[in-house]
Scaffold this motif. Sequence first.
Motif, mmCIF file in Angstrom:
data_model
loop_
_atom_site.group_PDB
_atom_site.id
_atom_site.type_symbol
_atom_site.label_atom_id
_atom_site.label_comp_id
_atom_site.label_asym_id
_atom_site.label_seq_id
_atom_site.Cartn_x
_atom_site.Cartn_y
_atom_site.Cartn_z
ATOM 1 N N VAL A 98 0.845 -1.202 0.000
ATOM 2 C CA VAL A 98 0.000 0.000 0.000
ATOM 3 C C VAL A 98 0.874 1.242 0.000
ATOM 4 O O VAL A 98 0.627 2.195 -0.750
ATOM 5 N N ARG A 99 1.912 1.257 0.830
ATOM 6 C CA ARG A 99 2.806 2.420 0.885
ATOM 7 C C ARG A 99 3.425 2.684 -0.489
ATOM 8 O O ARG A 99 3.505 3.823 -0.934
ATOM 9 N N MET A 102 0.622 4.184 -2.821
ATOM 10 C CA MET A 102 -0.084 5.410 -2.433
ATOM 11 C C MET A 102 0.350 6.582 -3.295
ATOM 12 O O MET A 102 1.534 6.827 -3.469
ATOM 13 N N LEU A 107 -5.469 7.547 3.154
ATOM 14 C CA LEU A 107 -6.424 6.553 2.689
ATOM 15 C C LEU A 107 -7.342 6.213 3.849
ATOM 16 O O LEU A 107 -6.870 5.960 4.970
ATOM 17 N N ARG A 122 0.153 8.990 5.621
ATOM 18 C CA ARG A 122 1.571 8.972 5.295
ATOM 19 C C ARG A 122 2.193 10.295 5.722
ATOM 20 O O ARG A 122 1.627 11.364 5.514
#
Length: 151
Positions: A98-99, A102, A107, A122
């Motif tokens: 996911v990181r 992104m 999110l 983040r």
Amino acid sequence: MTTPSAALCRGGTPPAGATVADAMLACPKTSTPDTTVAEARAVLADDHVHAVLVVDGPQLLAVVERGDLEGAPASGAVVDRGRLDGRTVAPDADLHAVRQAMTGRRLAVVDDQGALLGLLCRKRHGRGFCSREDVEARERERAERAERPEQ
């Protein structure tokens, strides 16, 4: 949900097997469906706030970002300006993946029925995620600034 490790918050590489739930903020600030565009703009005036989460009870209705409000009438309903597509993630998603994927800074974390569980934030430098302690520290700083007389 587990408490995020220092590595997740400071910007280290997420440990193998870490999930979004391991790094999300579990109690994000939310807005109701009757929130206006003007009210959302006021919330987004804080440069640490990147999204307005519009909920009806536990159900996430929209994630609204600054760009969504361009040209919108101040009295309009903010819920009509946001979207969910591309702005949500499941709690069991792999945090490292996911990181890497992104594109924005926030999110919303939702369950299979669309209920809001948290917010993945983040950090500005992009290498880690905000922790509850980070958010509380910013709130204390804001309160201290508000108490100081202007000079």
